[in-house]
Design a protein around this motif. Structure first.
Motif, PDB file in Angstrom:
ATOM      1  N   ASN A   1       2.292  31.721  13.763  1.00  0.00           N
ATOM      2  CA  ASN A   1       3.830  31.101  14.113  1.00  0.00           C
ATOM      3  C   ASN A   1       4.154  31.339  12.311  1.00  0.00           C
ATOM      4  N   PHE A   2       5.691  30.908  11.916  1.00  0.00           N
ATOM      5  CA  PHE A   2       6.220  31.214  10.443  1.00  0.00           C
ATOM      6  C   PHE A   2       7.021  29.935  10.731  1.00  0.00           C
ATOM      7  N   ASP A   3       6.798  29.653   9.632  1.00  0.00           N
ATOM      8  CA  ASP A   3       8.938  28.856   9.367  1.00  0.00           C
ATOM      9  C   ASP A   3       9.021  28.994   7.927  1.00  0.00           C
ATOM     10  N   LEU A   4      10.747  29.174   7.836  1.00  0.00           N
ATOM     11  CA  LEU A   4      10.955  29.078   6.946  1.00  0.00           C
ATOM     12  C   LEU A   4      12.080  27.486   6.392  1.00  0.00           C
ATOM     13  N   ARG A   5      12.151  27.715   4.902  1.00  0.00           N
ATOM     14  CA  ARG A   5      12.419  26.399   4.967  1.00  0.00           C
ATOM     15  C   ARG A   5      13.936  26.556   4.071  1.00  0.00           C
ATOM     16  N   ALA A   6      14.844  27.012   3.688  1.00  0.00           N
ATOM     17  CA  ALA A   6      15.704  26.571   2.259  1.00  0.00           C
ATOM     18  C   ALA A   6      16.586  25.944   2.221  1.00  0.00           C
ATOM     19  N   LYS A   7      17.371  24.712   0.845  1.00  0.00           N
ATOM     20  CA  LYS A   7      17.665  24.167   0.527  1.00  0.00           C
ATOM     21  C   LYS A   7      19.099  25.000   0.227  1.00  0.00           C
ATOM     22  N   VAL A   8      19.640  24.497   0.878  1.00  0.00           N
ATOM     23  CA  VAL A   8      21.229  24.807   1.189  1.00  0.00           C
ATOM     24  C   VAL A   8      22.394  24.834  -0.460  1.00  0.00           C
ATOM     25  N   PRO A   9      22.656  25.597  -0.877  1.00  0.00           N
ATOM     26  CA  PRO A   9      23.272  25.447  -1.880  1.00  0.00           C
ATOM     27  C   PRO A   9      24.811  25.172  -1.756  1.00  0.00           C
ATOM     28  N   THR A  10      24.917  24.679  -2.878  1.00  0.00           N
ATOM     29  CA  THR A  10      26.337  23.685  -2.994  1.00  0.00           C
ATOM     30  C   THR A  10      27.555  23.945  -2.962  1.00  0.00           C
ATOM     31  N   PHE A  11      28.880  25.329  -3.044  1.00  0.00           N
ATOM     32  CA  PHE A  11      29.142  26.004  -3.229  1.00  0.00           C
ATOM     33  C   PHE A  11      30.532  25.170  -3.849  1.00  0.00           C
ATOM     34  N   PRO A  12      31.300  24.998  -4.154  1.00  0.00           N
ATOM     35  CA  PRO A  12      32.914  24.530  -4.562  1.00  0.00           C
ATOM     36  C   PRO A  12      33.441  24.842  -3.433  1.00  0.00           C
ATOM     37  N   ALA A  13      33.782  23.891  -2.952  1.00  0.00           N
ATOM     38  CA  ALA A  13      34.786  23.801  -1.817  1.00  0.00           C
ATOM     39  C   ALA A  13      36.049  25.389  -1.590  1.00  0.00           C
ATOM     40  N   ASN A  14      36.350  25.795  -3.199  1.00  0.00           N
ATOM     41  CA  ASN A  14      36.992  27.279  -3.545  1.00  0.00           C
ATOM     42  C   ASN A  14      36.883  28.424  -2.761  1.00  0.00           C
ATOM     43  N   ALA A  15      35.739  27.678  -3.291  1.00  0.00           N
ATOM     44  CA  ALA A  15      35.002  29.438  -3.883  1.00  0.00           C
ATOM     45  C   ALA A  15      35.084  30.216  -3.325  1.00  0.00           C
ATOM     46  N   GLU A  16      35.332  31.843  -2.993  1.00  0.00           N
ATOM     47  CA  GLU A  16      36.062  33.304  -3.121  1.00  0.00           C
ATOM     48  C   GLU A  16      34.638  34.014  -2.100  1.00  0.00           C
ATOM     49  N   ASN A  17      33.157  32.922  -3.216  1.00  0.00           N
ATOM     50  CA  ASN A  17      32.191  33.533  -3.139  1.00  0.00           C
ATOM     51  C   ASN A  17      31.035  32.542  -2.775  1.00  0.00           C
ATOM     52  N   LYS A  18      30.741  32.656  -0.856  1.00  0.00           N
ATOM     53  CA  LYS A  18      30.278  31.575  -0.550  1.00  0.00           C
ATOM     54  C   LYS A  18      28.825  32.447   0.060  1.00  0.00           C
ATOM     55  N   SER A  19      28.174  33.429   0.071  1.00  0.00           N
ATOM     56  CA  SER A  19      27.336  34.261   1.035  1.00  0.00           C
ATOM     57  C   SER A  19      25.665  33.730   0.342  1.00  0.00           C
ATOM     58  N   PHE A  20      25.145  33.602   1.757  1.00  0.00           N
ATOM     59  CA  PHE A  20      24.214  32.580   2.144  1.00  0.00           C
ATOM     60  C   PHE A  20      23.167  33.324   3.563  1.00  0.00           C
ATOM     61  N   TYR A  21      21.712  33.619   2.927  1.00  0.00           N
ATOM     62  CA  TYR A  21      21.319  34.717   4.217  1.00  0.00           C
ATOM     63  C   TYR A  21      19.707  34.343   3.462  1.00  0.00           C
ATOM     64  N   LEU A  22      19.334  34.757   4.288  1.00  0.00           N
ATOM     65  CA  LEU A  22      17.693  34.130   4.010  1.00  0.00           C
ATOM     66  C   LEU A  22      17.489  35.937   5.200  1.00  0.00           C
ATOM     67  N   GLY A  23      16.147  37.172   4.249  1.00  0.00           N
ATOM     68  CA  GLY A  23      16.019  38.360   5.146  1.00  0.00           C
ATOM     69  C   GLY A  23      14.127  37.303   4.936  1.00  0.00           C
ATOM     70  N   ASP A  24      13.608  38.323   6.638  1.00  0.00           N
ATOM     71  CA  ASP A  24      12.231  38.324   6.418  1.00  0.00           C
ATOM     72  C   ASP A  24      11.779  39.446   6.723  1.00  0.00           C
ATOM     73  N   LYS A  25      10.752  40.466   5.890  1.00  0.00           N
ATOM     74  CA  LYS A  25      10.216  41.191   5.876  1.00  0.00           C
ATOM     75  C   LYS A  25       9.015  41.173   6.394  1.00  0.00           C
ATOM     76  N   LEU A  26       8.545  42.124   7.420  1.00  0.00           N
ATOM     77  CA  LEU A  26       6.953  41.773   8.103  1.00  0.00           C
ATOM     78  C   LEU A  26       6.794  43.419   7.865  1.00  0.00           C
ATOM     79  N   SER A  27       5.281  42.611   7.717  1.00  0.00           N
ATOM     80  CA  SER A  27       3.922  43.955   7.260  1.00  0.00           C
ATOM     81  C   SER A  27       3.838  45.043   8.422  1.00  0.00           C
ATOM     82  N   ASP A  28       3.377  46.320   8.646  1.00  0.00           N
ATOM     83  CA  ASP A  28       3.319  46.758   9.922  1.00  0.00           C
ATOM     84  C   ASP A  28       2.510  46.554  10.396  1.00  0.00           C
ATOM     85  N   GLY A  29       1.762  46.025  10.910  1.00  0.00           N
ATOM     86  CA  GLY A  29       0.537  45.253  11.131  1.00  0.00           C
ATOM     87  C   GLY A  29       0.899  43.770  12.164  1.00  0.00           C
ATOM     88  N   LEU A  30       2.194  43.541  11.859  1.00  0.00           N
ATOM     89  CA  LEU A  30       2.936  42.304  12.370  1.00  0.00           C
ATOM     90  C   LEU A  30       4.151  42.540  13.484  1.00  0.00           C
TER      91      LEU A  30
END
Length: 538
Positions: free
Chosen positions: A236-265
């Motif tokens: 079992n794995f857990d990921l936790r990220a604090k949410v950034p506060t982007f300006p309300a009218n920001a054009e760019n508000k991208s927020f991703y979590l990418g997870d990469k497992l090794s070949d053995g998982l």
């Protein structure tokens, strides 16, 4: 492991200080000169930055000065020509359309209204020309807030200031250079602008099997977290990220979590659940709906570099901004490609986010990593010939976990080499034969106690008792990281090393001795018959 993505809020205090100056009230002064003309210049200083960020200043309000009268002229403040049309179209109450003057509505606007205005105005900077551009100096990139920039030689007025390209998400700020009357000397002087930015930390954290306490899970620590597991086991794995506060009218508000497992998982895509986390650390009662995010598990790639990941969570910022953190929980299984020993089977999460809310979108990333470690068994079967250890072939073993009723069923990799089955595989082999060199290897075992039983041996060799042994990481505990080195390994690898000797057995009763006695009896009988025949003839 606090890892700083940070969001930097506009210093409302700076805006209010500007307004105090505009209204002619007393405020602390940092004077640039003893006299003021329409061509007077001053400086803007922005502090509280990280090292190496790009800071640009755009003039938005002009100060109008009467050189003959030696005082401000009416209207004292007008919108700069570069933004006049935008203000007229979007914030008509802030501009007098007859002369482009800054209105009382703007001057008396509260901090929230001004923040909204400058957030929206910042979206127009693509079409604006910066009056100054500097790179912050001092401090250390991404670790503190002691860097600063100073713009010199700027004409009097208000400037929209934007910082981009750092570890933090910076919000639009405004600072001003304006003429202020020194009442003690009754002299107009240019007051320089200063701005102390504000920000708070954001974390990215990954842990492994945090529900059990016999290992270092990595929760709350950067690049920490190890646990043991065998092939076929669920992790079992857990990921936790604090949410950034982007300006309300920001054009760019991208927020991703990418997870990469090794070949053995192997990812269990159906196990992925996403939660919101409140300020007290409590998860939402139910997982978030897909309105809050888009999950990609097939063909997933990172948006910043197009590298493949096992899965990608693309958050809808407006649906999660009310949470302090987001929490992703999922399972994976150890498969047949698992690395045995110190290299381990790593699992890395990458937080990917916009660090330029306005203008061209750019990304920053932060990572955290944990490892799953698997072990094995390495047996050398031998006998002694003239005092020298030599491989003994024709030997088979069975293996089971201590206390288990059933013998482990394995899959053959090569002669003398076996492994546990991965999830979904069918294994049938229980008799584990050594190879031509007397070697037996078993891959993919978890920590624990096992029983190895010799089930077949060459004729003439005595039986040996079942061998109980324990696989244990050399250092791993609830407070110390696992290394992947098995405690008994002679090669500093992940295999439990074992040498097993067989010796020839003693002859059985009725064996050789019986054959000898029988032959002697036959000879005696034959001799007696021969003597009897001779006597009869005589």
């Amino acid at each position: 492991m606090p890892r700083s993505i940070n969001k930097c809020w506009a210093a409302v205090v700076a805006v209010l200080a500007m307004l105090v100056g505009m209204l002619g009230l007393q405020a602390p002064h940092a004077y640039a000169a003893d006299s003021v003309t329409s061509s007077s210049t001053g400086s803007l200083t922005m502090t509280g930055l990280e090292n190496g960020v790009t800071v640009k200043a755009y003039k938005v309000i002009d100060v109008n000065w009467d050189d003959q009268a030696g005082e401000p002229k009416s209207p004292r403040y007008t919108w700069n020509s570069a933004v006049q049309q935008y203000v007229k179209t979007n914030f008509a109450s802030y501009i007098d359309s007859s002369n482009n003057a800054v209105t009382e509505t703007y001057l008396k606007a509260d901090g929230a209204a001004l923040a909204t205005f400058y957030d929206k105005l910042s979206t127009q900077t693509k079409s604006l020309t910066a009056d100054g551009e500097q790179t912050s100096a001092g401090g250390t990139a991404g670790t503190d807030n002691t860097a600063s920039v100073t713009f010199s030689g700027l004409k009097m007025g208000s400037y929209l200031v934007l910082a981009t390209g750092g570890e933090y998400v910076y919000r639009a700020s405004v600072a001003s250079i304006w003429p202020n009357l020194d009442e003690q000397t009754n002299t107009w002087k240019v007051e320089n602008g200063t701005l102390q930015v504000k920000r708070d930390n954001v974390d990215i954290d990954k842990s492994v099997n945090e529900g059990t306490k016999d290992h270092v899970s990595g929760e709350g620590a950067l690049d920490k977290g190890t646990d043991s597991a065998g092939i076929g086991d669920t992790v079992n794995f857990d990921l936790r990220a604090k949410v950034p506060t982007f300006p309300a009218n920001a054009e760019n508000k991208s927020f991703y979590l990418g997870d990469k497992l090794s070949d053995g998982l192997t990812l269990d895509a159906g196990s992925i659940k996403v939660y919101g986390v409140d300020a007290n650390g409590n998860d939402t009662a139910q997982p978030l709906t897909t309105a809050a995010y888009t999950l990609t598990t097939t063909g997933a790639v990172r948006p910043d570099n197009q590298q493949a990941v096992s899965f990608l969570v693309n958050f809808n910022y407006d649906q999660i901004k009310q949470y302090a953190k987001v929490h992703v929980d999922y399972n994976a299984t150890v498969n047949e490609k698992a690395v045995i020993g110190p290299g381990g089977n790593s699992n890395t999460v990458t937080l990917i986010y916009s660090n330029n809310p306005y203008g061209n979108n750019t990304y920053k990333t932060h990572e955290d990593k944990v490892k799953v470690l698997s072990y094995g068994l390495d047996v050398f079967k031998y006998h002694k010939v003239n005092g020298k250890e030599e491989a003994l072939t024709g030997v088979e073993f069975t293996l089971k976990k201590k206390g288990a009723a059933d013998t482990l069923k394995l899959i053959k990799k090569a002669d003398g080499h076996y492994r546990l089955p991965a999830k979904g595989e069918t294994a049938t082999i229980t008799a584990l034969a050594v190879d031509a060199n007397g070697k037996l290897k078993v891959d993919g075992l978890d920590e624990g106690t096992y029983v190895l039983t010799e089930s077949k041996r060459p004729t003439g060799y005595g039986a040996i008792a079942p061998i109980e042994f324990t696989i244990k990481d050399k250092t791993g505990s609830s407070t110390v990281e696992h290394t992947g080195i098995e405690q008994s390994s002679t090669a500093n690898d992940g295999y439990h090393s074992m040498q097993v000797e067989n010796v020839p057995g003693l002859p059985n009763t009725g064996g050789v001795g019986t054959v000898v006695l029988t032959a002697a009896g036959v000879l005696l009988i034959a001799g007696g018959l021969l003597m009897a025949i001779r006597r009869k003839r005589a």
